[in-house]
Motif scaffolding. Structure first.
Motif, PDB file in Angstrom:
ATOM      1  N   THR A 132       0.945  -1.608  -0.007  1.00 48.03           N
ATOM      2  CA  THR A 132      -0.025   0.200   0.579  1.00 48.03           C
ATOM      3  C   THR A 132       0.778   1.380  -0.206  1.00 48.03           C
ATOM      4  O   THR A 132       1.895   1.821   0.924  1.00 48.03           O
ATOM      5  CB  THR A 132      -0.992  -0.123   1.208  1.00 48.03           C
ATOM      6  OG1 THR A 132      -1.716  -0.760   1.432  1.00 48.03           O
ATOM      7  CG2 THR A 132      -2.259   1.255   1.041  1.00 48.03           C
ATOM      8  N   LEU A 134       0.779   5.370   0.413  1.00 48.63           N
ATOM      9  CA  LEU A 134       0.266   6.288   1.850  1.00 48.63           C
ATOM     10  C   LEU A 134       1.231   7.761   1.506  1.00 48.63           C
ATOM     11  O   LEU A 134       1.760   8.125   1.003  1.00 48.63           O
ATOM     12  CB  LEU A 134       0.842   5.920   3.209  1.00 48.63           C
ATOM     13  CG  LEU A 134       0.874   4.650   3.679  1.00 48.63           C
ATOM     14  CD1 LEU A 134       1.472   4.284   4.649  1.00 48.63           C
ATOM     15  CD2 LEU A 134      -0.397   4.302   3.895  1.00 48.63           C
ATOM     16  N   TYR A 137       2.905   9.451   6.917  1.00 51.63           N
ATOM     17  CA  TYR A 137       3.143   8.260   7.585  1.00 51.63           C
ATOM     18  C   TYR A 137       3.949   8.589   8.880  1.00 51.63           C
ATOM     19  O   TYR A 137       4.950   9.673   9.376  1.00 51.63           O
ATOM     20  CB  TYR A 137       3.859   7.413   7.631  1.00 51.63           C
ATOM     21  CG  TYR A 137       4.121   6.408   8.695  1.00 51.63           C
ATOM     22  CD1 TYR A 137       3.483   4.992   8.215  1.00 51.63           C
ATOM     23  CD2 TYR A 137       5.404   6.232   9.494  1.00 51.63           C
ATOM     24  CE1 TYR A 137       3.353   3.576   9.704  1.00 51.63           C
ATOM     25  CE2 TYR A 137       5.560   5.050  10.108  1.00 51.63           C
ATOM     26  CZ  TYR A 137       4.397   3.317   9.667  1.00 51.63           C
ATOM     27  OH  TYR A 137       5.009   3.103  10.982  1.00 51.63           O
ATOM     28  N   ASP A 166      -5.662  14.508   3.178  1.00 54.33           N
ATOM     29  CA  ASP A 166      -4.597  12.992   3.411  1.00 54.33           C
ATOM     30  C   ASP A 166      -3.604  13.432   4.567  1.00 54.33           C
ATOM     31  O   ASP A 166      -3.650  12.610   5.925  1.00 54.33           O
ATOM     32  CB  ASP A 166      -3.775  12.189   2.875  1.00 54.33           C
ATOM     33  CG  ASP A 166      -5.111  12.192   1.943  1.00 54.33           C
ATOM     34  OD1 ASP A 166      -6.592  11.570   2.131  1.00 54.33           O
ATOM     35  OD2 ASP A 166      -4.910  11.733   0.411  1.00 54.33           O
ATOM     36  N   TYR A 170      -3.825  12.410   8.695  1.00 56.56           N
ATOM     37  CA  TYR A 170      -2.534  11.017   9.423  1.00 56.56           C
ATOM     38  C   TYR A 170      -1.539  11.724  10.041  1.00 56.56           C
ATOM     39  O   TYR A 170      -1.327  11.463  11.486  1.00 56.56           O
ATOM     40  CB  TYR A 170      -1.644  10.541   8.749  1.00 56.56           C
ATOM     41  CG  TYR A 170      -1.062   9.509   8.549  1.00 56.56           C
ATOM     42  CD1 TYR A 170       0.017   9.014   9.764  1.00 56.56           C
ATOM     43  CD2 TYR A 170      -2.187   8.382   7.604  1.00 56.56           C
ATOM     44  CE1 TYR A 170       0.201   7.917   9.400  1.00 56.56           C
ATOM     45  CE2 TYR A 170      -1.706   7.139   7.516  1.00 56.56           C
ATOM     46  CZ  TYR A 170      -0.356   6.845   8.914  1.00 56.56           C
ATOM     47  OH  TYR A 170      -0.136   4.507   8.925  1.00 56.56           O
TER      48      TYR A 170
END
Length: 301
Positions: A132, A134, A137, A166, A170
């Motif tokens: 996956t 991202l 992170y 996004d 996160y």
């Protein structure tokens, strides 16, 4: 957290010298270029000044040593470094500022930024065979932000807004909540949607077969569908197929924070006027962020 990272390094150094006759510590190199200013290089100058102001290192050419382990556990990610060209790195720093740093007051950043911020071309979750990719992170000592490529300079506003959402989702739902544990969302946030459908977060609540654009997520206090369990087939535009399920609690929170960092206040107000449940959930998130030192209602997008 930054002090803990430095303390571990110090303890390791002392332990290695335990049986020496005299403690002899060699000069340490400036690995990240944050101890000496380079006024003639705008990029290095910004990184130096940022470290002086916030105590956080901006890493533009990460190695495995910078991201592989969260102290002793493997993070399970693979980071690809950005192309080491001046225009790419400068665009990456500008993107970092606009998508994250400029949204928060100085006092908040000084209190909450990690030891390092890693700029990446790509972040890939490789743990357990997954591949996956991202957009961001978070780990115990760093935040990583991907998509730092030459394409940044031609990025559309629509794509930028999505990435900004996004990254901040996160930052709050992973870094502030799970890693640092300084952000807490009360159960009332989820109970607002459960008051509409009691088992909405069960993982199998069916939202219907209409397209996402035609599904009234706001009626439930939701932002979108479960991206793991839903099925969307638009290969044949004349006969598309949709099967949408409600998100989990974790996914709902991520989608909500993404949502409030995508839409300006005037657009949010129009939604709240029509859907009181959306206003209720927004207010709960706002109060939770306020307890962490950030006033969401003052966010300027």
């Amino acid at each position: 957290m930054k002090k803990i990272v430095l303390l571990i390094c110090l303890v390791a150094g002392i332990s290695s010298c335990e049986h020496e006759d005299a403690l002899n510590i060699p000069d340490q190199t400036d690995k990240y270029g944050v101890l000496q200013d380079t006024p003639t290089d705008p990029t290095r100058h910004f990184i130096y000044q940022f470290y002086q102001q916030y105590g956080t290192v901006i890493i533009t050419n990460p190695t495995e040593a910078d991201y592989k382990f969260n102290f002793t556990s493997d993070n399970g990610i693979k980071i690809t470094s950005p192309e080491q060209k001046e225009d790419v790195i400068n665009a990456g720093i500008d993107f970092l500022r606009k998508s994250l740093l400029d949204l928060y007051p100085d006092d908040f950043l000084k209190k909450n930024l990690p030891f390092s911020i890693i700029l990446a071309e790509q972040i890939r979750m490789d743990a357990w065979g997954e591949t996956t990719t991202l957009n961001s992170y978070a780990s115990g000592s760093f935040i990583a932000i991907s998509n730092i490529t030459s394409a940044l300079k031609n990025m559309s506003q629509e794509d930028f807004v999505k990435l900004r959402g996004d990254i901040n989702a996160y930052f709050w739902a992973k870094y502030m909540l799970e890693v640092r544990e300084v952000f807490t969302v009360p159960e009332e946030f989820y109970k607002a949607s459960e008051a509409v459908v009691s088992d909405i977060y069960s993982g199998y609540y069916y939202l219907g077969y209409e397209s996402p654009a035609d599904t009234d997520f706001y009626h439930y206090g939701l932002i979108s569908y479960n991206t793991d369990s839903s099925y969307i087939d638009e290969e044949d535009p004349d006969s598309p197929y949709y099967s949408l399920y409600a998100p989990t609690k974790e996914m709902d929170l991520l989608q909500w924070i993404n949502f409030v960092f995508e839409k300006p206040q005037d657009e949010l107000q129009g939604i709240f006027d029509k859907y009181p449940i959306m206003k209720k959930k927004y207010d709960i998130i706002r109060e939770a962020m306020l307890a962490s030192g950030f006033d969401l209602s003052q966010l300027e997008l």
